[in-house]
Motif scaffolding. Structure first.
Motif, mmCIF file in Angstrom:
data_model
loop_
_atom_site.group_PDB
_atom_site.id
_atom_site.type_symbol
_atom_site.label_atom_id
_atom_site.label_comp_id
_atom_site.label_asym_id
_atom_site.label_seq_id
_atom_site.Cartn_x
_atom_site.Cartn_y
_atom_site.Cartn_z
ATOM 1 N N PRO A 62 0.828 -1.099 0.041
ATOM 2 C CA PRO A 62 -0.085 -0.048 0.068
ATOM 3 C C PRO A 62 0.830 1.175 -0.029
ATOM 4 C CG PRO A 62 -0.033 -1.172 2.027
ATOM 5 C CD PRO A 62 0.626 -2.006 1.272
ATOM 6 N N TYR A 63 0.472 2.201 -0.579
ATOM 7 C CA TYR A 63 1.439 3.396 -0.936
ATOM 8 C C TYR A 63 1.723 4.294 0.452
ATOM 9 C CZ TYR A 63 -2.718 6.383 -0.543
ATOM 10 O OH TYR A 63 -3.767 7.254 -0.174
ATOM 11 N N TRP A 64 0.592 4.166 1.388
ATOM 12 C CA TRP A 64 0.871 4.892 2.601
ATOM 13 C C TRP A 64 2.094 4.392 3.243
ATOM 14 C CZ3 TRP A 64 -3.552 2.829 1.295
ATOM 15 C CH2 TRP A 64 -3.790 1.375 1.913
ATOM 16 N N GLU A 65 2.276 2.936 3.104
ATOM 17 C CA GLU A 65 3.588 2.308 3.813
ATOM 18 C C GLU A 65 4.979 2.578 3.272
ATOM 19 O OE1 GLU A 65 4.303 -2.221 3.371
ATOM 20 O OE2 GLU A 65 2.590 -1.958 4.904
ATOM 21 N N VAL A 68 7.682 5.046 4.979
ATOM 22 C CA VAL A 68 8.546 4.415 6.435
ATOM 23 C C VAL A 68 9.246 3.167 5.827
ATOM 24 C CG1 VAL A 68 7.854 2.993 8.383
ATOM 25 C CG2 VAL A 68 6.427 4.985 7.719
ATOM 26 N N MET A 69 8.808 2.460 4.868
ATOM 27 C CA MET A 69 9.498 1.178 4.449
ATOM 28 C C MET A 69 10.799 1.805 3.779
ATOM 29 S SD MET A 69 8.317 -1.851 1.790
ATOM 30 C CE MET A 69 7.471 -2.890 2.866
ATOM 31 N N ARG A 72 14.185 2.621 5.247
ATOM 32 C CA ARG A 72 15.236 1.509 5.690
ATOM 33 C C ARG A 72 16.161 1.246 4.811
ATOM 34 N NH1 ARG A 72 14.045 0.098 11.310
ATOM 35 N NH2 ARG A 72 12.312 0.943 11.505
ATOM 36 N N ALA A 172 10.182 13.918 13.697
ATOM 37 C CA ALA A 172 9.723 12.592 13.278
ATOM 38 C C ALA A 172 9.315 11.564 14.022
ATOM 39 C CB ALA A 172 11.029 12.073 12.243
ATOM 40 N N GLY A 173 9.658 11.772 15.385
ATOM 41 C CA GLY A 173 9.202 10.854 16.494
ATOM 42 C C GLY A 173 10.134 9.966 16.894
ATOM 43 N N LYS A 174 11.345 9.682 16.158
ATOM 44 C CA LYS A 174 12.492 9.069 16.515
ATOM 45 C C LYS A 174 13.645 9.884 15.814
ATOM 46 C CE LYS A 174 11.549 4.852 15.305
ATOM 47 N NZ LYS A 174 11.875 3.237 15.317
ATOM 48 N N HIS A 177 14.569 6.511 11.715
ATOM 49 C CA HIS A 177 13.482 5.680 11.176
ATOM 50 C C HIS A 177 12.009 6.111 11.858
ATOM 51 C CE1 HIS A 177 16.774 2.693 9.808
ATOM 52 N NE2 HIS A 177 16.369 3.425 8.925
ATOM 53 N N GLY A 178 11.835 7.604 11.869
ATOM 54 C CA GLY A 178 10.532 8.123 12.359
ATOM 55 C C GLY A 178 9.431 7.863 11.312
ATOM 56 N N THR A 179 8.333 8.501 11.710
ATOM 57 C CA THR A 179 7.302 7.966 10.691
ATOM 58 C C THR A 179 6.260 9.282 10.380
ATOM 59 O OG1 THR A 179 5.621 7.514 12.739
ATOM 60 C CG2 THR A 179 7.021 5.683 11.642
ATOM 61 N N VAL A 182 3.746 11.795 6.394
ATOM 62 C CA VAL A 182 2.750 10.885 5.607
ATOM 63 C C VAL A 182 2.577 11.534 4.160
ATOM 64 C CG1 VAL A 182 2.202 9.798 7.587
ATOM 65 C CG2 VAL A 182 1.054 11.808 7.024
ATOM 66 N N ASN A 187 2.213 13.762 10.683
ATOM 67 C CA ASN A 187 1.143 13.308 11.565
ATOM 68 C C ASN A 187 1.506 14.153 12.903
ATOM 69 O OD1 ASN A 187 3.453 12.098 12.900
ATOM 70 N ND2 ASN A 187 2.759 9.984 12.153
#
Lengths: 494, 240
Positions: A62-65, A68-69, A72, A172-174, A177-179, A182, A187
């Protein structure tokens, strides 16, 4: 298309020397040299030996993934992939224009990434060569050696990188590899506490970044014979620039100039990149060779990254970095600098620009905004481009009506610099190695040239299914038993 | 005095736990603020004891805490090294049977499987990965099915059948071949009457049944298991 020293005649009669692995770069690569009995160099190749598969295994997801993917791909500058993928998918969800809060939060994240990555490269990976000498004692030629000999410089480098990582964490939250980025926005916004946490240190970061420019400038000025000529070669430049020609590492349009600084094309929407750039595959490396179509493979290859960006833009929109850019340009006396080691100088100017930009953004109240997402008319295809720490980064996706990705193409910064890096190591091999007894110090000269580009070799070998591949079966003595080769057309030969 | 009001106590890891007649060990423990690791059990649905993660030792015999009725004077072992070791192995088996790539999974931080693995200190999958080939079903306009992450808890089967009255999901095959299917001749979710507002659409403890186009909407730090481990979150839910 084959370049000088790319392929030797009668290679089987030559002696092979390998630098494997190349050290103090991200990812795994090697350099092979073929020498005759007089140590004259006949062939030099930078090989990327990692084999990855992101372009293929993104398909069907799915495109929204994807944002994040794909990050890596890398642990050093994952934010670049995170944002480039988000920008491509912004187009897919019809949100090419983000809300002010979302765009500024992404910008802050990206400039935090630039700051930490440039600090990592300069202080951790490059100062051992630059401050101790290319053929200095190998056991000391590392960040630990720098910390012992130049504790203040090492402390500044570590603190700059840490600050950049903190900017990434709050946006980014981290730290890695934050998230938060989007498709269509972000977010999270920044709280006032988070903003104040960063503001308290930002002036110090600007001061240290300025000091880093001074250090590298002084090195240039103290030894122009080395710094101006080591691994120097002429090439085109490419980067994105803002609509007014200013440096903008988050967004802009494509500009390329030739080796003399003449504009080849300007303000080209990167959604049309396929009409500008073609990638050539060669059988001896997993990394492709992009070139400008209008000039062809022989003359169309180019440099990306700090050296290209600082000279491709008309100005830098922050005062300290702009003053340094002017001094850099003046050093070239009206001609673009093509010295490989000038990458370091340009990179530190960009680090200063990033630190100043972070301060500017932290004073913008939009960072605390709550309007974070946009949507619009859905499209089947999107392209996102960003100036990653190492250079121009392209992400291109097609998405089906069922929301799954059907095609992905990534042209990463290091791939854009592939021919340039190969040319740099050949220039160094010709000048420093050819005809000499090979020593570790001389081989490190090759690595110094590669390091100047700050390549990310793991990012650069993301494709699967299009690469030539050779599988060999050897017995325990190294004798070849069997070999299968897949050529550039995907045809296997036993 | 009605049967419902009959009470008693049992020992859970040497602590006295009260219960009312008919309560299972896991229900009584949870009401008393004690966490027993579990995956397929959900307080809103009938227990079917398939995941075995809630295995406890009652009076020296192994049993599933979600199906075993509490009895007066019973001595129950729960968080012992021996039982947690077995639970970790069960989790490892689940991780290698499917394709659980937490780094890019939108359920990360909200996933019961991931949170339970953290709580039980699972550091590696230990066993060889199966890497099964399980294509996603993106046919539905609002919902996505990613079978790669299914742990066969059957909560979606129960929710669709018992709450939604639709029977959209079922398990098919036996043993290692067991897998979740969609109850349509085409096997496509789009060819069922499934809706994003169904109870089954929000029951999945892992990342199989997902609302489309909203992945990663919750920032890191605000996800279900970011601030506290599942052993605390699960109990906090019981008390709200």
């Amino acid at each position: 298309m084959t370049f000088e020293l790319e392929t030797a005649a009668q290679a089987d009669k030559l002696r092979r020397v390998a630098i494997d692995p190349i050290s103090r770069v991200e990812g795994h690569g090697k350099v092979t040299l073929l020498l005759d009995e007089d140590n004259k160099v006949h062939q030099v190749r930078l090989h990327i030996v990692e084999f990855r598969g992101f372009e293929r295994f993104i398909q069907g997801r799915p495109y929204w993934e994807v944002p994040v993917m794909v990050q890596r791909l890398c642990g050093i500058c994952p934010v670049s992939h995170h944002i480039a993928a988000s920008k491509a998918l912004d187009v897919v969800v019809g949100a090419r224009q983000l809300t002010p809060a979302a765009e500024k939060i992404r910008r802050l994240m990206h400039y935090g990434q630039i700051l930490q990555s440039h600090a990592l490269h300069f202080y951790y990976l490059s100062t051992p060569d630059l401050l101790f000498g290319f053929d200095s004692e190998v056991a000391r030629r590392n960040i630990v050696g720098i910390a012992a000999a130049y504790p203040d410089i090492a402390r500044q480098g570590i603190s700059l990188r840490k600050f950049g990582q903190e900017v990434i964490r709050v946006t980014a939250g981290k730290r890695i590899h934050g998230t938060s980025s989007v498709p269509g926005g972000v977010n999270k916004s920044l709280t006032r506490d988070e903003r104040n946490f960063l503001l308290k240190d930002v002036d110090q970061m600007i001061a240290w970044s300025h000091e880093a420019v001074r250090i590298i400038k002084q090195l240039h000025q103290s030894n122009p014979a080395l710094y101006d000529h080591f691994g120097a070669f002429r090439s085109n430049f490419m980067s994105i620039v803002a609509p007014d020609g200013a440096m903008d590492l988050y967004h802009g349009a494509l500009r390329a100039s030739d080796a003399d600084g003449r504009i080849l094309f300007d303000q080209v929407d990167y959604q049309d990149y396929e009409q500008l750039i073609t990638e050539e595959v060669k059988p001896w490396t997993y990394m492709k060779f992009p070139f400008l179509q209008q000039l062809g493979p022989e003359h169309g290859w180019y440099k990306v990254g700090p050296l290209a960006r600082v000279q491709n833009c008309d100005r830098i929109p922050t005062p300290l970095a702009e003053a340094e850019r002017k001094e850099f340009v003046a050093y070239g006396q009206g001609k673009p600098l093509h010295a490989t080691l000038a990458y370091h100088w340009a990179r530190m100017i960009e680090m200063l620009f990033a630190a100043e930009t972070i301060k500017e953004l932290l004073h913008d109240d939009d960072l605390q905004g709550t309007d974070l997402m946009r949507t619009g008319e859905r499209r089947k295809e999107g392209i996102g481009v960003i100036e990653a720490p190492r250079g121009t980064l392209f992400h291109h996706y097609r998405v089906g009506d069922n929301d799954l990705v059907t095609m992905a193409n990534l042209i990463v910064s290091t791939t854009n610099n592939n021919q340039a890096m190969n040319t740099a190591v050949r220039e160094v091999a010709k000048k420093y190695l050819s005809g000499h007894e090979i020593t570790e110090g001389l081989l490190n000269h090759i690595e110094v040239a590669i390091r100047a580009f700050d390549p990310c070799l793991s990012c650069a070998t993301h494709a699967l299914g299009q690469m030539p591949l050779e599988v060999t079966l050897e017995d325990c003595t190294g004798q070849l038993i069997d070999k299968v080769t897949r050529d550039t057309h995907g045809i296997c030969h036993a | 005095m009605s049967d419902d009001s009959q009470t008693g106590t049992f020992l859970l890891d040497d602590e006295e736990i009260p219960f009312t007649r008919g309560q299972t060990v896991i229900q009584a423990a949870r009401a008393a603020g004690k966490y027993i690791p579990h995956l397929c059990w959900h307080p809103d649905f009938k227990a079917h004891g398939s995941c075995k993660l809630c295995t406890i030792k009652a009076n020296g015999r192994l049993g599933a805490a979600c199906t075993l009725e509490a009895q007066d004077g019973m001595a129950v072992e729960n968080r012992t090294p021996e039982l947690d070791d077995k639970r970790r192995t069960l989790l490892q088996l689940l991780f290698v049977e499917g394709n659980h790539f937490c780094p890019s999974c939108e359920k990360s931080g909200n996933c019961v499987l991931q949170a339970t693995a953290y709580d039980l200190g699972m550091m590696t999958p230990h066993f060889d990965m199966f890497y099964p080939d399980r294509p996603v079903d993106a046919s539905h306009p609002d919902m996505l099915l990613d079978f790669n992450r299914c742990i066969l808890c059957e909560l979606c089967v129960q929710a669709s059948r018992d709450v939604d009255g639709k029977n959209v999901f079922a398990l098919s095959g036996r043993g290692i071949q067991s897998h979740l299917i969609v109850n349509a001749e085409s096997r496509r979710l789009a060819d069922t009457d499934f809706s994003a507002t169904d109870r089954a659409a929000s029951i999945c403890p892992v990342g199989v049944i997902l609302k489309k186009r909203v992945g990663f909407a919750i920032p890191i730090g605000e996800r279900t298991y970011d601030a506290a481990p599942i052993s605390q979150v699960d109990i906090a839910k019981e008390n709200t």
